[in-house]
Design a protein around this motif. Structure first.
Motif, PDB file in Angstrom:
ATOM      1  N   ILE A  56       0.604  -1.469   0.441  1.00 30.38           N
ATOM      2  CA  ILE A  56       0.556   0.039   0.199  1.00 30.38           C
ATOM      3  C   ILE A  56       0.673   1.175  -0.068  1.00 30.38           C
ATOM      4  O   ILE A  56       0.853   1.526  -1.072  1.00 30.38           O
ATOM      5  CB  ILE A  56      -1.233   0.349   0.844  1.00 30.38           C
ATOM      6  CG1 ILE A  56      -2.001  -1.427   1.619  1.00 30.38           C
ATOM      7  CG2 ILE A  56      -1.199   1.836   1.712  1.00 30.38           C
ATOM      8  CD1 ILE A  56      -2.745  -1.476   2.596  1.00 30.38           C
ATOM      9  N   GLU A  75       2.385   1.348  -3.418  1.00 30.24           N
ATOM     10  CA  GLU A  75       1.462   2.022  -4.362  1.00 30.24           C
ATOM     11  C   GLU A  75       1.244   3.658  -4.245  1.00 30.24           C
ATOM     12  O   GLU A  75       1.105   4.698  -5.521  1.00 30.24           O
ATOM     13  CB  GLU A  75       0.374   1.106  -4.863  1.00 30.24           C
ATOM     14  CG  GLU A  75       0.884   0.110  -4.959  1.00 30.24           C
ATOM     15  CD  GLU A  75      -0.140  -0.824  -5.163  1.00 30.24           C
ATOM     16  OE1 GLU A  75      -1.826  -0.492  -4.599  1.00 30.24           O
ATOM     17  OE2 GLU A  75      -0.265  -1.753  -5.716  1.00 30.24           O
ATOM     18  N   ASP A 128      10.162   2.747   5.838  1.00 25.60           N
ATOM     19  CA  ASP A 128      10.211   1.763   5.830  1.00 25.60           C
ATOM     20  C   ASP A 128      11.159   0.683   6.925  1.00 25.60           C
ATOM     21  O   ASP A 128      12.142   0.984   6.943  1.00 25.60           O
ATOM     22  CB  ASP A 128       9.557   0.123   4.961  1.00 25.60           C
ATOM     23  CG  ASP A 128       9.505  -0.562   5.029  1.00 25.60           C
ATOM     24  OD1 ASP A 128       8.027  -1.103   4.905  1.00 25.60           O
ATOM     25  OD2 ASP A 128       9.285  -1.541   6.497  1.00 25.60           O
ATOM     26  N   PRO A 154      -3.219 -12.315   1.675  1.00 27.83           N
ATOM     27  CA  PRO A 154      -4.132 -10.998   1.747  1.00 27.83           C
ATOM     28  C   PRO A 154      -4.840 -10.621   0.182  1.00 27.83           C
ATOM     29  O   PRO A 154      -4.950  -9.386   0.686  1.00 27.83           O
ATOM     30  CB  PRO A 154      -4.312 -10.216   3.057  1.00 27.83           C
ATOM     31  CG  PRO A 154      -2.716  -9.890   3.008  1.00 27.83           C
ATOM     32  CD  PRO A 154      -2.378 -11.768   2.754  1.00 27.83           C
ATOM     33  N   ILE A 186       1.665  -8.845  -7.442  1.00 30.06           N
ATOM     34  CA  ILE A 186       2.092  -7.167  -8.118  1.00 30.06           C
ATOM     35  C   ILE A 186       1.307  -6.521  -7.510  1.00 30.06           C
ATOM     36  O   ILE A 186       0.507  -6.630  -6.582  1.00 30.06           O
ATOM     37  CB  ILE A 186       0.949  -7.681  -9.570  1.00 30.06           C
ATOM     38  CG1 ILE A 186       0.856  -9.020  -9.837  1.00 30.06           C
ATOM     39  CG2 ILE A 186       1.175  -6.605 -10.229  1.00 30.06           C
ATOM     40  CD1 ILE A 186       0.147  -9.319 -11.552  1.00 30.06           C
TER      41      ILE A 186
HETATM   42  N1  LIG Z   1      -1.329  -4.398  -5.782  1.00 23.25           N
HETATM   43  C1  LIG Z   1      -1.902  -5.300  -4.601  1.00 23.25           C
HETATM   44  O1  LIG Z   1      -2.226  -6.807  -4.376  1.00 23.25           O
HETATM   45  C2  LIG Z   1      -1.860  -4.875  -3.321  1.00 23.25           C
HETATM   46  C3  LIG Z   1      -1.613  -3.421  -2.940  1.00 23.25           C
HETATM   47  C4  LIG Z   1      -2.375  -3.286  -1.727  1.00 23.25           C
HETATM   48  C5  LIG Z   1      -2.888  -3.778  -0.567  1.00 23.25           C
HETATM   49  N2  LIG Z   1      -3.093  -5.173  -1.467  1.00 23.25           N
HETATM   50  C6  LIG Z   1      -2.714  -5.922   0.569  1.00 23.25           C
HETATM   51  O2  LIG Z   1      -2.894  -5.279   1.730  1.00 23.25           O
HETATM   52  C7  LIG Z   1      -2.010  -6.036   2.574  1.00 23.25           C
HETATM   53  C8  LIG Z   1      -1.654  -4.996   3.765  1.00 23.25           C
HETATM   54  O3  LIG Z   1      -1.051  -3.566   2.841  1.00 23.25           O
HETATM   55  P1  LIG Z   1       0.116  -2.959   3.401  1.00 23.25           P
HETATM   56  O4  LIG Z   1       1.219  -2.588   2.663  1.00 23.25           O
HETATM   57  O5  LIG Z   1      -0.800  -2.526   4.826  1.00 23.25           O
HETATM   58  O6  LIG Z   1       1.033  -4.158   4.445  1.00 23.25           O
HETATM   59  P2  LIG Z   1       2.310  -4.880   3.766  1.00 23.25           P
HETATM   60  O7  LIG Z   1       2.029  -5.862   5.397  1.00 23.25           O
HETATM   61  O8  LIG Z   1       2.258  -4.633   2.548  1.00 23.25           O
HETATM   62  O9  LIG Z   1       3.656  -3.775   4.668  1.00 23.25           O
HETATM   63  C9  LIG Z   1       3.837  -3.357   5.651  1.00 23.25           C
HETATM   64  C10 LIG Z   1       4.817  -2.277   5.775  1.00 23.25           C
HETATM   65  O10 LIG Z   1       5.275  -1.675   6.830  1.00 23.25           O
HETATM   66  C11 LIG Z   1       6.483  -2.183   7.392  1.00 23.25           C
HETATM   67  N3  LIG Z   1       6.243  -1.363   9.062  1.00 23.25           N
HETATM   68  C12 LIG Z   1       5.014  -1.675  10.255  1.00 23.25           C
HETATM   69  N4  LIG Z   1       5.502  -1.140  11.198  1.00 23.25           N
HETATM   70  C13 LIG Z   1       6.482  -0.067  11.174  1.00 23.25           C
HETATM   71  C14 LIG Z   1       6.816   1.364  11.311  1.00 23.25           C
HETATM   72  N5  LIG Z   1       6.463   1.798  12.568  1.00 23.25           N
HETATM   73  N6  LIG Z   1       7.513   2.140  11.073  1.00 23.25           N
HETATM   74  C15 LIG Z   1       8.039   1.664   9.998  1.00 23.25           C
HETATM   75  N7  LIG Z   1       7.680   1.186   8.893  1.00 23.25           N
HETATM   76  C16 LIG Z   1       6.717   0.099   9.609  1.00 23.25           C
HETATM   77  C17 LIG Z   1       6.385  -2.720   7.409  1.00 23.25           C
HETATM   78  O11 LIG Z   1       8.102  -3.373   7.827  1.00 23.25           O
HETATM   79  C18 LIG Z   1       5.925  -3.360   5.630  1.00 23.25           C
HETATM   80  O12 LIG Z   1       6.870  -3.400   5.130  1.00 23.25           O
HETATM   81  C19 LIG Z   1      -0.885  -6.570   1.414  1.00 23.25           C
HETATM   82  O13 LIG Z   1      -0.153  -7.840   2.446  1.00 23.25           O
HETATM   83  C20 LIG Z   1      -2.067  -6.786   0.062  1.00 23.25           C
HETATM   84  O14 LIG Z   1      -1.645  -8.156   0.774  1.00 23.25           O
HETATM   85  C21 LIG Z   1      -2.226  -6.056  -1.982  1.00 23.25           C
END
Ligand SMILES: NC(=O)c1ccc[n+]([C@@H]2O[C@H](COP(=O)([O-])OP(=O)(O)OC[C@H]3O[C@@H](n4cnc5c(N)ncnc54)[C@H](O)[C@@H]3O)[C@@H](O)[C@H]2O)c1
Ligand SMILES: Cc1cc2nc3c(=O)[nH]c(=O)nc-3n(C[C@H](O)[C@H](O)[C@H](O)COP(=O)(O)OP(=O)(O)OC[C@H]3O[C@@H](n4cnc5c(N)ncnc54)[C@H](O)[C@@H]3O)c2cc1C
Length: 470
Positions: free
Chosen positions: A183, A186, A202, A311, A343
């Motif tokens: 997220i 993107e 991150d 997810p 992706i």
């Molecule tokens: N294109 C796609 O398929 C798509 C797009 C958006 C979301 N999603 C789904 O939504 C889910 C959730 O997305 P997301 O991006 O929120 O989660 P994610 O798990 O992909 O990423 C979370 C990130 O936050 C970081 N993080 C956590 N705590 C932190 C902190 N205190 N300081 C700095 N960094 C920190 C982690 O290291 C990790 O890299 C994804 O797992 C994905 O499956 C998919």
């Protein structure tokens, strides 16, 4: 309290729940669908669809930065009306939500579609909206929600998630994106391209969950050219007057808002899963069989983001189908799951297919690679950046997986995924037709590199063409 009896109770009318419902209907079983919160699915309301709409606007606007190269005048004077752009995203979002509702719950009578949060009394006894439902089988499909640390909720509307972003009427001048997973990357890139001064953080040393070291470094280099990225330290937020100061180690920035994208947590609060009578893990989740989606040996099935595993929309769909089929048929049939496909729609796309880098045995694996810099079609598109890495079993040449950051990665990833599904070897792939000049030629080049490193070679004299019998 009276007890209603149905064949199947489905908790959650998101993508997983609606797929389970389709299976239940197909089997001609009685059902009840229970949804707490906004119906319309996470995907259409606050997920896949509005995010891709925002990415599209941002990419199209960003394209102006290439136009000078072609001698197209006026690109420097192009401006973007942000409120209008956001309204466009919201209009599209509303269209997608209306479509979902129109084909699912809009015309469902109240006794079949209950709008309330459900909770378990027993494994097959559920309470919602002041009534009890005794079901032959239950599907749990309650999705997930953005994680926001309790300490950050005090900052009010200055810390937002994707539940809020697509509601904004205007964008702030500056934002920090905390969490550069799917997220964060993107939307951070899109917001940056829409003109917001973005700083990304991150706690990991990689972005977008990449594992292959070549892809990881290339991704950081490419995305880091668009906005500052600070890795390796957890970010903290402090009040700075009307604004917020975000700090990670030695890096600090003052911003108007923070996009909190540090992951999503399964929606289990209030479901009272402890009444299932099976052990729950630290997240409050029961163990389940990912091939049948069955929870323990109960007539209870779990599907979608609430599993805490995979997810993704297409996985939620498959899991809903499996859970719904088993719930409706009184079975625990086990189904083969598909090749992993991931992706990230940032530009260039970041994708992973099949086995990930950390799952490979490097003793038995061959790795092929192509950088997009010299790829003809990528050069013509002005998108010749990135790297594609393909993995195969060294002895047999069977394709195992791939990771990439590159133009049209979403399509290359699908091709590779389908070939892995079909158990094809790198030699088989090189015998497929490749048009010219297309981005697939980058894949072809990576495959030639890989082919040189595997032991099994194509017979008949020519690598690319199968020999006919004499
Ligand atoms: N294109 C796609 O398929 C798509 C797009 C958006 C979301 N999603 C789904 O939504 C889910 C959730 O997305 P997301 O991006 O929120 O989660 P994610 O798990 O992909 O990423 C979370 C990130 O936050 C970081 N993080 C956590 N705590 C932190 C902190 N205190 N300081 C700095 N960094 C920190 C982690 O290291 C990790 O890299 C994804 O797992 C994905 O499956 C998919
Ligand atoms: C910003 C963003 C972008 C994304 N982009 C992509 C993408 O491009 N590609 C992709 O594959 N995936 C993407 N995803 C992930 C995808 O959206 C999810 O994997 C998918 O929507 C999950 O579907 P679901 O049915 O499990 O959950 P949901 O659609 O969230 O459905 C769960 C439903 O259960 C309801 N509920 C919760 N608790 C209860 C309760 N106690 N009782 C009754 N009902 C309850 C909720 O209100 C909700 O309606 C994205 C997600 C986000 C947030």
């Amino acid at each position: 309290m009276t007890e209603r009896v149905v064949d199947v109770a489905i908790i959650g009318s998101g993508s997983a729940g609606l797929n389970a419902l389709a299976q239940t209907r197909r089997a001609g079983k009685t059902f009840v669908l229970i949804n707490g919160g906004e119906p319309g699915t996470t995907c259409a309301r606050v997920g896949c669809m509005p995010s891709k709409a925002m990415i599209q606007v941002a990419e199209d606007y960003h394209r102006r930065t290439h136009l000078g190269k072609y001698g197209i005048d006026g690109h420097e004077a192009m401006t973007l009306d942000i409120p209008e752009a956001l309204e466009h995203v919201q209009d599209l979002r509303d269209t997608f939500v209306d479509r979902v509702l129109g084909s699912s719950t809009d015309d469902m009578p109240e006794d079949l579609f209950i709008q309330d949060h459900a909770r378990f009394i027993e494994p097959t006894l559920i309470e919602a909206a002041g009534q009890r439902i005794r079901a032959g089988a239950v599907v749990i499909a309650t999705g997930s929600r953005p994680v926001v640390p309790a300490a950050w909720t005090h900052f009010g509307e200055r810390v937002i998630t994707t539940d809020d972003l697509f509601e904004l009427a205007d964008l702030p001048a500056s934002m920090a994106v905390i969490g550069l997973g799917t997220i964060g990357l993107e939307l951070g890139q899109s917001l940056s391209r829409l003109g917001v001064d973005i700083t990304g953080f991150d706690q990991l040393h990689v972005i977008a969950g990449t594992q292959d070291p070549e892809v990881s470094q290339t991704a950081i280099d490419l995305l880091g050219k668009e906005f500052p990225i600070h890795l390796g330290q957890a970010a903290e937020i402090h009040e700075e007057g009307e604004q917020l100061r975000v700090t990670a180690g030695a890096h600090s920035v003052v911003v108007d808002k923070v996009l909190c994208s540090i992951g999503r947590a399964p929606n289990v609060a209030g479901l009272q899963l402890e009444n299932l009578g099976v052990p729950l893990d630290a997240r409050g989740l029961p163990t389940f069989d990912p091939n049948s989606m069955q929870v323990g040996d109960l007539p209870v099935f779990i599907a979608g983001d609430v599993t805490g595993d995979l997810p993704l929309l297409h996985e939620a769909g498959d899991e809903g189908r499996i859970a719904g089929y088993n719930a409706a048929h009184g079975e625990t049939a086990r189904f083969r799951r598909k090749t992993p496909l991931f992706i990230n729609f940032c530009d260039p796309n970041i994708c992973a297919v099949g086995l990930r880098w950390n799952q490979l045995d490097m003793e038995t694996t061959a790795v092929g690679q192509i950088r997009f810099a010299p790829v003809g079609r990528a050069l013509i598109m002005g998108k010749n950046r990135g790297v594609l890495r393909v993995y195969a079993d060294k002895a047999s040449g069977r394709l195992l997986g791939a990771e990439m950051i590159g133009p049209k990665g979403e399509h290359l990833a699908h091709l590779l995924c389908w070939c892995i599904e079909r158990n094809l070897t790198v030699g088989d792939l090189l015998r497929l037709p490749f048009y010219h000049p297309v981005i697939e030629e980058a894949l072809q080049a990576a495959l030639y590199d890989l082919y040189a490193k595997v032991d099994t070679k194509n017979e008949g004299g020519l690598i690319e063409l199968a020999r006919l019998p004499d």
